[in-house]
Design an enzyme around this catalytic site. Structure first.
Site, PDB file in Angstrom:
ATOM      1  N   PRO A 215      72.333  20.895  23.883  1.00  0.00           N
ATOM      2  CG  PRO A 215      72.714  19.059  22.496  1.00  0.00           C
ATOM      3  CD  PRO A 215      73.278  20.374  22.894  1.00  0.00           C
ATOM      4  CE  LYS A 219      67.624  23.652  23.555  1.00  0.00           C
ATOM      5  NZ  LYS A 219      68.762  22.961  24.193  1.00  0.00           N
ATOM      6  CD  GLU A 435      95.915   6.021  28.151  1.00  0.00           C
ATOM      7  OE1 GLU A 435      95.842   7.219  28.497  1.00  0.00           O
ATOM      8  OE2 GLU A 435      95.475   5.603  27.071  1.00  0.00           O
TER       9      GLU A 435
HETATM   10  P1  ATP Z   1      67.272  19.234  23.947  1.00  0.00           P
HETATM   11  O1  ATP Z   1      67.935  20.383  23.268  1.00  0.00           O
HETATM   12  O2  ATP Z   1      68.083  17.988  23.818  1.00  0.00           O
HETATM   13  O3  ATP Z   1      65.834  19.073  23.606  1.00  0.00           O
HETATM   14  P2  ATP Z   1      66.661  20.664  26.345  1.00  0.00           P
HETATM   15  O4  ATP Z   1      67.582  21.819  26.431  1.00  0.00           O
HETATM   16  O5  ATP Z   1      65.271  20.929  25.902  1.00  0.00           O
HETATM   17  O6  ATP Z   1      67.336  19.511  25.512  1.00  0.00           O
HETATM   18  P3  ATP Z   1      65.445  19.539  28.634  1.00  0.00           P
HETATM   19  O7  ATP Z   1      64.697  18.501  27.869  1.00  0.00           O
HETATM   20  O8  ATP Z   1      64.688  20.704  29.111  1.00  0.00           O
HETATM   21  O9  ATP Z   1      66.677  19.997  27.774  1.00  0.00           O
HETATM   22  O10 ATP Z   1      66.202  18.906  29.854  1.00  0.00           O
HETATM   23  C1  ATP Z   1      66.515  17.536  29.951  1.00  0.00           C
HETATM   24  C2  ATP Z   1      66.456  17.103  31.386  1.00  0.00           C
HETATM   25  O11 ATP Z   1      67.500  17.727  32.122  1.00  0.00           O
HETATM   26  C3  ATP Z   1      65.149  17.503  32.002  1.00  0.00           C
HETATM   27  O12 ATP Z   1      64.509  16.352  32.445  1.00  0.00           O
HETATM   28  C4  ATP Z   1      65.500  18.378  33.170  1.00  0.00           C
HETATM   29  O13 ATP Z   1      64.910  17.897  34.318  1.00  0.00           O
HETATM   30  C5  ATP Z   1      66.997  18.317  33.307  1.00  0.00           C
HETATM   31  N1  ATP Z   1      67.532  19.686  33.404  1.00  0.00           N
HETATM   32  C6  ATP Z   1      68.137  20.391  32.422  1.00  0.00           C
HETATM   33  N2  ATP Z   1      68.479  21.608  32.848  1.00  0.00           N
HETATM   34  C7  ATP Z   1      68.062  21.712  34.114  1.00  0.00           C
HETATM   35  C8  ATP Z   1      68.098  22.733  35.104  1.00  0.00           C
HETATM   36  N3  ATP Z   1      68.653  23.911  34.851  1.00  0.00           N
HETATM   37  N4  ATP Z   1      67.555  22.464  36.304  1.00  0.00           N
HETATM   38  C9  ATP Z   1      67.007  21.271  36.581  1.00  0.00           C
HETATM   39  N5  ATP Z   1      66.931  20.272  35.698  1.00  0.00           N
HETATM   40  C10 ATP Z   1      67.449  20.461  34.485  1.00  0.00           C
END
Ligand code: ATP
Length: 632
Positions: A215, A219, A435
């Site tokens: 997550p 993606k 701790e």
């Molecule tokens: P999920 O599996 O939970 O749906 P996902 O893999 O689709 O998550 P995203 O929704 O694309 O993740 O990313 C979440 C946020 O993190 C986005 O708003 C994005 O801006 C930021 N983010 C994630 N990866 C990158 C990256 N490689 N560069 C810049 N921003 C990123």
């Protein structure tokens, strides 16, 4: 563009329908002539009334012959009258003696009573309508924006009513790191821009691309960037939004979305959380959900239905590729797999740079130090960190975010929010001992991760914590590292026993995690000499529920017993190692307990000074409270 109708419009429509129904109802009731009470008595006296029905004061009269002239000029054998409701018993005889015509009318039934008669129907209609709106809610919400708006009941027609697919403004520049994933999708940009070039050469265009990764690794962002780079409409929906209470609704939505995307080709369809509908079918696990299966089947048949001329690429994202139905992954469907990883140090720095573009940073900010101290953070976590730091600066009324903002927000993401709990002194002392035990053991073990902070301030779910940060990315875990990790885990409990004479429930989490790790070492990773390299795990990650369930055992009771003994021996050995280390450094541990009780939180440098018997840490100013984790 269709705007969401307001509740007032719904109400107006419902009221108009009710009034119309009221009129129809009234118009369809046959009119019975109304006669005077005197007339009724005359007919009764002459033996011309065959039957009467009393409804309160109203009498419905059946006559022996059609004596009544209706309003339309016809004749009727039925009539009605109203009995006057007067208390004076002398009045009627008086009126009758003088031949006065007595007439009485029932109280007119207002339209309110008719409305009341229809109220249950209105309510039933309302509930039905609400259910329908709920069932299209997902698409109504997201696709309103992204497909240009859907109207209630649209799914029945199977059309998505799109007038604009979103043109994504995100580009590959916004996706930091993830170079290999970007490389894999770059070719698709070219295909979307010039599909003819591929067709000319008889190349089969790609249909489905599966984006896999933990997550928050970007993606969705990558899919948007692909649409942005290619300059094509982007249709996006979360697969879980297809699932509704009415079987078949999801399938009709899939049809609508694919139709729309084909009309607007070249285009991109993005299905998030594919695993929520694309799980292995027919296992009986996760419920035999008709709606889910129908929706999945529809997606499969849409993918198969591409003639090869449409420049539509379907991207899907999942965190659990292992649970997907193999039918989804076969050639011609989601056969291209792109893996996104948690970012390494360089990628974390790049992501932080992207998300601090609009955040003014103070001169003391060292983003590479933050990147180094955030292993395991996803892109989403880093974005959150940057945003929280900006918010923290705004709360201070500052013009820019400084290192302290970033540091404290990293701690918040890592350790949880500080809680105010009234911890009793004896409990606090035990906490410090516990701790200090973890910390001292970690400090003296050669393969343990470097210490970052130790605290007895309750944060998140725990009362205190010893935090370590790996100094590098680890893709495999060596045995000596794991063995030392077990010793660190049990160090807290051993210190309690050693310094206080008793143990407490505070080691609950430690014991659970240590047992889990020891069992994995013995039964999965062949790290026990006697058991050897045999897979003797008794449970597995449950593919749908995300937890472990027992698997049918494929080894003997004798082996199971041996595994249990090996796990126990490994844990006992770790406990003994922790005990020996703490006895060896007992004075330093006591010093750490005392310092911790006074200072509550110590960073890596302070821990080192305290345990190595250097300067008096209590006297030290906590000027390096947000020290870097791998200080030399
Ligand atoms: P999920 O599996 O939970 O749906 P996902 O893999 O689709 O998550 P995203 O929704 O694309 O993740 O990313 C979440 C946020 O993190 C986005 O708003 C994005 O801006 C930021 N983010 C994630 N990866 C990158 C990256 N490689 N560069 C810049 N921003 C990123």
């Amino acid at each position: 563009m269709f705007k969401k109708p307001s509740a007032i419009i719904y109400l107006t429509v419902a009221l108009t329908m009710t009034i119309l129904l009221t009129f129809v109802y009234r118009a369809s009731s046959p009119e019975v002539p109304f006669v005077s009470y005197t007339q009724f008595k005359k007919w009764a006296g002459a033996g011309q009334v065959s039957h009467v029905l009393f409804r309160d004061n109203l009498i419905e009269i059946d006559l022996t012959e059609p004596l009544v002239v209706t309003a339309a000029g016809g004749q009727s054998q039925k009539a009605q009258t109203n009995v006057p409701n007067l208390d004076d018993p002398a009045l009627f005889p008086l009126l009758e003696t003088h031949g006065v015509v007595i007439e009485s009318h029932p109280v007119e039934e207002g339209s309110g009573s008719y409305l009341l008669a229809f109220l249950p129907w209105i309510l039933i209609l309302g509930v039905y309508y609400w259910l329908m709106r709920r069932s299209i809610g997902g698409l109504g919400g997201r696709m309103n924006n992204e497909l240009g708006g859907r109207r209630p009941f649209d799914f029945l027609s199977g059309s998505a009513h799109s007038d604009t697919g979103v043109r994504s403004k995100v580009t590959f520049e916004d996706v930091a790191g993830q170079d290999s994933a970007k490389k894999e999708v770059v070719e698709l940009v070219q295909f979307l821009q010039t599909p003819e070039m591929y067709r000319k050469l008889g190349a089969e265009p790609p249909r489905g691309v599966l984006l896999m990764g933990p997550p928050g690794t970007g993606k969705t962002l990558l899919a948007r960037a692909l649409a942005g780079e290619a300059g094509v409409p982007f249709f996006s929906i979360s697969a879980s939004e297809f699932i509704e209470m009415f079987v078949g609704v999801g399938a009709s939505r899939v049809r609508a979305m694919f139709e729309e995307a084909k009309k607007r080709a070249p285009s991109i369809i993005f299905i998030d959380e594919l695993d929520s509908i694309g799980r292995i079918r027919g296992t009986g696990l996760g419920g035999g959900h008709d709606e889910r299966e129908q929706t999945l089947n529809q997606i499969l048949s849409e993918l198969d239905g591409f003639s090869g001329h449409e420049a539509v690429i379907v991207l899907a994202a999942t965190n659990r590729p292992d649970v997907l139905d193999p039918a989804l992954l076969r050639p011609g469907r989601f056969d291209r797999h792109v893996t996104l990883e948690l970012p390494d140090r360089d990628a974390r720095l790049a992501i932080l740079k992207v998300h601090t573009r609009k955040v003014p940073l103070a001169s003391d900010v060292d983003l590479s130090a933050i990147a180094a101290s955030t292993p395991g953070f996803s892109g989403a976590d880093l974005k959150n960190l940057a945003n929280e730091a900006a918010m923290s600066a705004a709360r201070r009324g500052a013009n820019d975010a400084n290192m302290n903002d970033l540091d404290s927000m990293r701690d918040k993401v890592m350790m949880g929010t500080v809680r105010t709990l009234a911890v009793q002194p004896d409990e606090r002392h035990r906490l410090a001992v516990h701790e200090a035990g973890h910390t001292a053991v970690a400090h003296h073990l050669p393969n343990a991760d470097p210490l970052y902070k130790v605290t007895i301030i309750p944060r998140g779910r725990s009362l205190g914590g010893t935090h370590m940060l790996p100094d590098r990315e680890r893709y495999t875990l060596p045995e000596d590292y794991l063995r030392d990790r077990l010793v660190v885990m049990l160090g807290g409990r051993v210190a309690e026993k050693l310094l206080l004479g008793t143990v407490s429930s505070g080691a609950d989490d430690d014991i659970r995690e240590a047992t889990k790790l020891a069992r994995a070492m013995v039964s999965r990773w062949g790290m026990d000499e006697d058991i050897g390299p045999v897979d003797v795990r008794q449970s597995d990650d449950h593919p749908f529920l995300g937890r472990e369930i027992a698997q049918p055992r494929h080894f003997s009771d004798g082996t199971a017993e041996k595994v249990d003994q090996a796990v126990q021996a490994l844990l006992k050995d770790s406990e003994e190692r922790a005990n020996a280390l703490l006895i060896k450094h007992l004075n330093a541990v006591k010093r750490l307990v005392e310092t911790l009780e006074k200072r509550e939180t110590l960073d890596s440098k302070e821990i080192r000074i305290c345990l190595d018997g250097g300067a008096d840490v209590i006297a030290l100013k906590p000027d390096h409270a947000h020290g870097k984790p791998t200080d030399p």
